[in-house]
Structure formats: C-alpha cells, structure tokens
Design an enzyme around this catalytic site. Structure first.
Site, PDB file in Angstrom:
ATOM      1  N   CYS A   2       0.879  -1.163  -0.140  1.00  0.00           N
ATOM      2  CA  CYS A   2       0.030   0.014   0.012  1.00  0.00           C
ATOM      3  C   CYS A   2       0.868   0.992   0.015  1.00  0.00           C
ATOM      4  O   CYS A   2       1.400   1.396   0.939  1.00  0.00           O
ATOM      5  CB  CYS A   2      -0.851   0.107   1.198  1.00  0.00           C
ATOM      6  N   GLU A 117      -3.839   1.140  -5.867  1.00  0.00           N
ATOM      7  CA  GLU A 117      -2.994   0.092  -6.675  1.00  0.00           C
ATOM      8  C   GLU A 117      -3.215   0.131  -7.953  1.00  0.00           C
ATOM      9  O   GLU A 117      -3.927   0.836  -8.603  1.00  0.00           O
ATOM     10  CB  GLU A 117      -3.596  -1.181  -5.940  1.00  0.00           C
TER      11      GLU A 117
END
Length: 252
Positions: A2, A117
C-alpha cells in the site's frame, strides 16, 4: 504493498467515530486524496498525554494525532529509512527487528477512505502500462487500517513520530489487481488493538483477521493520481476510460 491512500474525513467525524477523548493534533486536518510516503497522516492511538512524566504519570487516553508515514526505528541513523518502511507484512511483523517492539507496545489505527493500487496491462499497441484503481469499503464507512507507530529522535533532539501500515494477502476479488492489501481492523476489535497493555504477540496476532471477500470495491481512476503533486476529490472519481479489459466491469 500500500503506497498511496486517501483520507478526507473531517476532524469531528474521526473524533466521534473512534470515540476519541483527546485531540493531540496541532495543525488543521486537511483532506488528503493522495497520501504518499513521508506525508503527515491522521492516526488513532492510546497512550498518556505528552505532558505526562515518570514522576507524575497520567492515565492512558485515546488520542487523535498526526504521524509521518514511513516508520523509523528508534535505532535508525536518519529519517531516510522511513521511505522503505511504509508497510509491514502481517506474516512477519511480530519478528522483524524494525517492527516487533512497536507491534507489542505501539499499535494504532490509520483512518482512510480507501487506497490506490496499480494494475499491470498492455495498451492497444502492446506496450505495458499500469492502470490505477481506487479500492474502498462497499459500505462507504471509514477504513481503519492496522498500523504501528514509533518515535525517532533527531540529532538536534526533536522527537518525530512515524508509522507504518500492516498489509496482508488481498482477498480473491481484489487479488487480480494486487496481491497485497492493508490489514483492516473491524470496529469490535479497535479497543483490543489499541490497548497498550496487550503486549503478548500471539494475542495481538489473533486480532488481525483479513477482510471478508465482497466487502471492498475497486474501480479505475485517472492516471493523475500517479503525481504526488495532484490532490483533490477528482482523484477518487471513477475514470470512464479506465476499464482493465473490454469485457471487464468498471466496478467490481
């Protein structure tokens, strides 16, 4: 991993949602739709107020504060190591030298609206490119990411609080985008996760349960999120030209 996320909730909503008794933020909390490593982020943690001392200890209270994203261990020589410590894998966080002490004693919640993402694919000419996706809870509620925090003392004596996001394997419906995702702590586990008196690693690990499949949603967004200088609610809006394939749904 992340490496980018969005956190745009108002201060009062955070105070109410997490039942916070002490606001330790010294600056206005501004919405950030493109949180990147080394930026200050809102965090929820439990510890004695900064004014407490060994001679006159104060009761541990739940606080809202800001931390620098990218954990810097107390033994680090400089801040630069933090840019490589933005994530901690749940499988090994309890044993890694940089994280194990914080895992036992300094846990926090990092409020987020969702995270970004990048999905690898090819353009019409067969050239590789990456499509950014925004991933968030389907119910629209605040996502409480499991985090750790640490204090690092600079050469001039300044104490700098830093943090990291714990990650886990992505659920099946998100694994097609990226194989890792932030570990999300459910509300019924917030008290136990933040409790600094809970120091047994095995007991702490039991609190971390991957998000149930189907509770998150993902959709493509504009490539402008790739530039950290861009910031605004438009970064988390669905991109009409961002389908990952001709037969894919924009939202899944």
């Amino acid at each position: 991993m992340c490496g980018r996320y969005a956190t745009a909730r108002q201060r009062q909503e955070l105070l109410d949602t997490f039942d916070i008794g002490f606001d330790a933020t010294e600056e206005a909390l501004e919405a950030d739709y493109n949180v990147a490593p080394t930026k200050p982020v809102p965090a929820v943690l439990e510890r004695a107020p900064r004014s407490a001392s060994k001679e006159s200890p104060e009761e541990v209270v739940r606080q809202l504060c800001t931390l620098r994203w990218g954990l810097v261990p107390s033994w680090a020589k400089d801040l630069s190591i933090g840019s490589r410590m933005i994530n901690a894998r749940v499988e090994t966080v309890h044993e890694k030298p940089a994280f194990r002490k914080a895992f036992a004693q300094r846990r926090c919640l990092l409020p987020a609206d969702g995270y970004f993402e990048w999905y690898a694919l090819e353009d019409a000419k067969g050239k590789p490119r990456k499509q950014p996706f925004f991933i968030r809870p389907r119910d629209g509620k605040i996502m409480a990411m499991a985090g750790l925090y640490e204090f690092w003392r600079s050469p001039d004596g300044e104490w700098i609080p830093t943090c990291t996001v714990i990650t886990t394997e992505a659920t099946d419906d998100l694994g097609r985008i990226h194989d890792r995702m932030p570990m999300i702590v459910q509300p019924e586990r917030w008290d136990a996760w933040l409790d600094p008196s809970r120091t047994e690693p095995d007991e702490v690990r039991e609190l971390l349960v991957p998000a149930m499949a189907g509770t998150m949603e993902a959709y493509p967004v504009a490539n402008s999120v790739g530039n950290v200088r861009n910031n605004g609610p438009e970064l988390i809006q669905p991109s009409p030209n961002g389908d990952i394939s001709k037969d894919s749904e924009t939202l899944f």
